[in-house]
Design a protein around this motif. Structure first.
Motif, PDB file in Angstrom:
ATOM      1  N   GLY A  45      48.543  26.737  74.319  1.00  0.00           N
ATOM      2  CA  GLY A  45      49.411  25.837  73.574  1.00  0.00           C
ATOM      3  C   GLY A  45      48.851  24.431  73.601  1.00  0.00           C
ATOM      4  O   GLY A  45      48.044  24.084  74.467  1.00  0.00           O
ATOM      5  N   ASP A  46      49.251  23.621  72.637  1.00  0.00           N
ATOM      6  CA  ASP A  46      48.812  22.230  72.556  1.00  0.00           C
ATOM      7  C   ASP A  46      50.022  21.318  72.734  1.00  0.00           C
ATOM      8  O   ASP A  46      51.105  21.582  72.199  1.00  0.00           O
ATOM      9  CB  ASP A  46      48.160  21.950  71.197  1.00  0.00           C
ATOM     10  CG  ASP A  46      46.877  22.744  71.000  1.00  0.00           C
ATOM     11  OD1 ASP A  46      46.180  22.990  72.000  1.00  0.00           O
ATOM     12  OD2 ASP A  46      46.585  23.125  69.850  1.00  0.00           O
ATOM     13  N   ASN A  47      49.825  20.243  73.483  1.00  0.00           N
ATOM     14  CA  ASN A  47      50.888  19.277  73.735  1.00  0.00           C
ATOM     15  C   ASN A  47      50.492  17.915  73.187  1.00  0.00           C
ATOM     16  O   ASN A  47      49.336  17.493  73.330  1.00  0.00           O
ATOM     17  CB  ASN A  47      51.149  19.151  75.237  1.00  0.00           C
ATOM     18  CG  ASN A  47      51.677  20.437  75.836  1.00  0.00           C
ATOM     19  OD1 ASN A  47      52.842  20.772  75.680  1.00  0.00           O
ATOM     20  ND2 ASN A  47      50.814  21.170  76.527  1.00  0.00           N
ATOM     21  N   ALA A  48      51.454  17.237  72.587  1.00  0.00           N
ATOM     22  CA  ALA A  48      51.199  15.908  72.039  1.00  0.00           C
ATOM     23  C   ALA A  48      52.347  14.977  72.414  1.00  0.00           C
ATOM     24  O   ALA A  48      53.519  15.378  72.384  1.00  0.00           O
ATOM     25  CB  ALA A  48      51.054  15.967  70.522  1.00  0.00           C
ATOM     26  N   ARG A  49      51.996  13.753  72.779  1.00  0.00           N
ATOM     27  CA  ARG A  49      53.009  12.724  73.038  1.00  0.00           C
ATOM     28  C   ARG A  49      53.170  11.881  71.772  1.00  0.00           C
ATOM     29  O   ARG A  49      52.194  11.334  71.248  1.00  0.00           O
ATOM     30  CB  ARG A  49      52.597  11.841  74.207  1.00  0.00           C
ATOM     31  CG  ARG A  49      53.537  10.644  74.413  1.00  0.00           C
ATOM     32  CD  ARG A  49      53.172   9.819  75.632  1.00  0.00           C
ATOM     33  NE  ARG A  49      53.463  10.537  76.860  1.00  0.00           N
ATOM     34  CZ  ARG A  49      52.555  10.890  77.764  1.00  0.00           C
ATOM     35  NH1 ARG A  49      51.270  10.596  77.565  1.00  0.00           N
ATOM     36  NH2 ARG A  49      52.907  11.538  78.855  1.00  0.00           N
ATOM     37  N   PHE A  50      54.411  11.780  71.300  1.00  0.00           N
ATOM     38  CA  PHE A  50      54.721  10.983  70.119  1.00  0.00           C
ATOM     39  C   PHE A  50      55.349   9.663  70.552  1.00  0.00           C
ATOM     40  O   PHE A  50      56.331   9.652  71.308  1.00  0.00           O
ATOM     41  CB  PHE A  50      55.701  11.727  69.206  1.00  0.00           C
ATOM     42  CG  PHE A  50      55.116  12.949  68.555  1.00  0.00           C
ATOM     43  CD1 PHE A  50      54.469  12.864  67.333  1.00  0.00           C
ATOM     44  CD2 PHE A  50      55.211  14.190  69.178  1.00  0.00           C
ATOM     45  CE1 PHE A  50      53.923  13.991  66.735  1.00  0.00           C
ATOM     46  CE2 PHE A  50      54.674  15.326  68.587  1.00  0.00           C
ATOM     47  CZ  PHE A  50      54.023  15.226  67.364  1.00  0.00           C
ATOM     48  N   THR A  51      54.783   8.572  70.090  1.00  0.00           N
ATOM     49  CA  THR A  51      55.376   7.252  70.275  1.00  0.00           C
ATOM     50  C   THR A  51      56.178   6.933  69.024  1.00  0.00           C
ATOM     51  O   THR A  51      55.659   7.005  67.905  1.00  0.00           O
ATOM     52  CB  THR A  51      54.289   6.192  70.498  1.00  0.00           C
ATOM     53  OG1 THR A  51      53.537   6.536  71.673  1.00  0.00           O
ATOM     54  CG2 THR A  51      54.912   4.813  70.683  1.00  0.00           C
ATOM     55  N   LEU A  52      57.449   6.600  69.216  1.00  0.00           N
ATOM     56  CA  LEU A  52      58.375   6.475  68.095  1.00  0.00           C
ATOM     57  C   LEU A  52      58.711   5.013  67.818  1.00  0.00           C
ATOM     58  O   LEU A  52      58.925   4.222  68.742  1.00  0.00           O
ATOM     59  CB  LEU A  52      59.666   7.246  68.401  1.00  0.00           C
ATOM     60  CG  LEU A  52      59.480   8.708  68.845  1.00  0.00           C
ATOM     61  CD1 LEU A  52      60.831   9.353  69.122  1.00  0.00           C
ATOM     62  CD2 LEU A  52      58.706   9.506  67.803  1.00  0.00           C
ATOM     63  N   HIS A  53      58.766   4.684  66.545  1.00  0.00           N
ATOM     64  CA  HIS A  53      59.165   3.352  66.093  1.00  0.00           C
ATOM     65  C   HIS A  53      60.441   3.515  65.270  1.00  0.00           C
ATOM     66  O   HIS A  53      60.521   4.388  64.396  1.00  0.00           O
ATOM     67  CB  HIS A  53      58.059   2.724  65.248  1.00  0.00           C
ATOM     68  CG  HIS A  53      56.717   2.733  65.931  1.00  0.00           C
ATOM     69  ND1 HIS A  53      56.326   1.782  66.839  1.00  0.00           N
ATOM     70  CD2 HIS A  53      55.687   3.629  65.852  1.00  0.00           C
ATOM     71  CE1 HIS A  53      55.112   2.064  67.284  1.00  0.00           C
ATOM     72  NE2 HIS A  53      54.700   3.178  66.703  1.00  0.00           N
ATOM     73  N   TYR A  54      61.430   2.684  65.566  1.00  0.00           N
ATOM     74  CA  TYR A  54      62.748   2.859  64.974  1.00  0.00           C
ATOM     75  C   TYR A  54      63.108   1.717  64.031  1.00  0.00           C
ATOM     76  O   TYR A  54      62.631   0.584  64.181  1.00  0.00           O
ATOM     77  CB  TYR A  54      63.818   2.925  66.067  1.00  0.00           C
ATOM     78  CG  TYR A  54      63.733   4.153  66.948  1.00  0.00           C
ATOM     79  CD1 TYR A  54      64.301   5.353  66.553  1.00  0.00           C
ATOM     80  CD2 TYR A  54      63.094   4.100  68.191  1.00  0.00           C
ATOM     81  CE1 TYR A  54      64.243   6.482  67.368  1.00  0.00           C
ATOM     82  CE2 TYR A  54      63.027   5.217  69.011  1.00  0.00           C
ATOM     83  CZ  TYR A  54      63.605   6.408  68.592  1.00  0.00           C
ATOM     84  OH  TYR A  54      63.544   7.515  69.397  1.00  0.00           O
ATOM     85  N   ALA A  55      63.982   2.043  63.103  1.00  0.00           N
ATOM     86  CA  ALA A  55      64.645   1.045  62.267  1.00  0.00           C
ATOM     87  C   ALA A  55      66.145   1.195  62.488  1.00  0.00           C
ATOM     88  O   ALA A  55      66.660   2.318  62.576  1.00  0.00           O
ATOM     89  CB  ALA A  55      64.305   1.260  60.795  1.00  0.00           C
TER      90      ALA A  55
END
Length: 355
Positions: A45-55
Motif C-alpha cells: 500500500g502507499d501512504n500520503a500526507r495531505f496538507t490542507l488549506h481552508y477557506a
C-alpha cells in the motif's frame, strides 16, 4: 456516497471537503487547496500526507491528514487485493476499531472498489509519532508500551464468538485455510532460503523446514479461549512518541491466542540478546496487565502460549517476502527478522508443540 479516489494525485479539495464534513470534523469552511507527499515504506500500500488549506471557518479541522491507498505497483496490488488485505483493513476500521481501547488512528472516510483491489482510507495524521525500525530493534520502553496496547486488544475480544466467523477476520480453523497456507509455505520456503538464509544456522534451517511442513497443525491446534489479534504487530507497524504508541496497518487481524501479538513483537522486533534478557519480565507484566483487564489465565499457561506462539511470525515473514522486490533495505529486514524469529523458536523449544 463518496467516490473512490485511487491515487494521491487524483485527490481534490472538493472530495476532501465532503469527507471531512461527513466525518464531523469540518463545519462551514471548505478545503480550498491541498498538497501531498508520500510517507512510509509500505510493501502492498502507499501512504500520503495531505496538507490542507481552508477557506472560511475551519476551526477544529485537521491541518494534515493521511491517505492510505492500494499499491501503485500492479503485482503487489493484485496480490494484496486477491488475498483480501485491502478489504480486511477497511472492514476492521468500519466494524471493530471502536470496540477496543487500543490506540489506533481515527478514520475520517473509507471507500473500496467492488473488486476489492483499490481503496482509500482517510485517517488522522499521528505526526510527530514515527514508526520504529526492524533493523534497529525496540527499546525496553517501547516494548512496555506495546505490551499495554496488545493487552487492550486481547482483552476487548477475549472469548467473543461474534468475531469468529466475520469474513474479514482470518481464522485458520475455518475453511481449510491452515492447509492452504501450509501449501504456500512449502512452495515459498526453498526460494526464501536462497534469498534470506545465508546467515542461518543449520539448526535454524532445520526448524524452519519442520515448521513449514507442520504449519496447519500449529495454526489449528490452540485449544484455549481465543481472541482477535492484530497479527502483524511489529515495530514498523507502530508509531511511537516518547511515552505512547499507536498501532496501524490492520490488514491481518485474526483469531488466535491472547499472547500472540506480544510474542510476535518480542520475536521479530527485539534484538535476540535483549529479548533473552527481558522476556520473563515482559511476559510477567503482560500477564498482570491481562488480569487487570479481566483475562484470568495462570502465568504457566501464558508462558506456554508464549513459547508456542513464537512460531506465529514465520508465516508472515516467509510469505511476506513474496510481496517484496529485491532491495538492499527490504532484504536486510527479512534476513534480520527471520534470524530473530527462528532463534526465538529454538530458545523456547517451540518444537515441543509440533508433531
Amino acid at each position: 456516497m463518496l467516490e473512490l479516489i485511487a491515487r494521491p494525485a487524483d485527490m481534490t479539495p472538493e472530495w476532501m471537503t465532503r469527507a471531512l464534513r461527513e466525518a464531523g470534523v469540518l463545519g462551514e469552511g471548505r478545503v480550498s487547496a491541498l498538497d501531498y507527499e508520500y510517507i512510509g515504506t509500505g510493501k502492498i500500500g502507499d501512504n500520503a500526507r495531505f496538507t490542507l488549506h481552508y477557506a472560511g471557518d475551519a476551526s477544529g479541522a485537521p491541518a494534515t491528514v493521511v491517505g492510505k491507498f492500494a499499491a501503485e505497483d500492479e503485482t503487489a496490488r493484485s496480490l494484496a487485493g486477491a488475498q483480501g488485505a485491502y478489504y480486511t483493513e477497511v472492514m476492521f476500521y468500519r466494524h471493530l476499531a471502536e470496540r477496543t481501547a487500543m490506540r489506533i488512528p481515527t478514520v475520517y472516510a473509507s471507500v473500496i472498489s467492488e473488486a476489492r483491489d483499490e481503496f482509500i482510507l482517510l485517517m488522522q495524521d499521528l505526526a510527530p509519532a514515527e514508526p520504529g525500525s526492524q533493523l534497529i530493534g525496540a527499546t525496553l520502553a517501547q516494548t512496555r508500551m506495546v505490551l499495554g496496547e496488545a493487552a487492550k486488544l486481547a482483552a476487548a475480544f477475549y472469548g467473543d464468538d461474534s468475531v469468529m466467523e466475520l469474513d474479514f477476520v482470518m481464522n485458520a480453523a475455518r475453511n481449510g485455510s491452515g492447509e492452504l497456507a501450509q501449501q504456500y509455505l512449502q512452495q515459498c520456503w526453498p526460494t526464501f532460503l536462497e534469498r534470506f538464509g545465508e546467515n542461518l544456522s543449520e539448526e535454524a534451517k532445520a526448524f524452519g523446514a519442520r515448521y513449514v511442513n507442520a504449519h496447519n497443525h500449529f495454526a489449528t491446534r490452540h485449544p484455549g479461549p481465543r481472541t482477535l489479534v492484530h497479527g502483524d504487530l511489529r515495530i514498523e507497524n507502530i508509531l511511537f512518541t516518547d511515552d505512547s504508541c499507536w498501532t496501524v496497518d490492520w490488514q491481518t487481524p485474526q483469531i488466535s491466542s491472547p499472547v500472540t501479538d506480544i510474542t510476535y513483537f518480542l520475536g521479530s522486533s527485539v534484538e535476540v540478546e535483549d529479548r533473552r534478557k527481558w522476556e520473563r519480565e515482559i511476559i510477567g507484566e503482560y500477564h498482570e496487565r491481562l488480569a487487570g483487564l479481566g483475562v484470568d489465565l495462570p502465568f504457566e499457561e501464558v508462558w506456554a502460549q508464549y513459547r508456542e506462539q513464537s512460531m506465529h511470525g514465520l508465516l508472515l515473514t516467509i510469505l511476506g517476502s513474496s510481496f517484496s522486490s529485491p532491495g538492499e533495505r527490504s532484504d536486510r529486514m527479512f534476513r534480520t527478522v527471520i534470524e530473530r524469529q527462528l532463534q526465538h523458536c529454538l530458545d523456547l523449544d517451540a518444537g515441543d508443540f509440533l508433531p
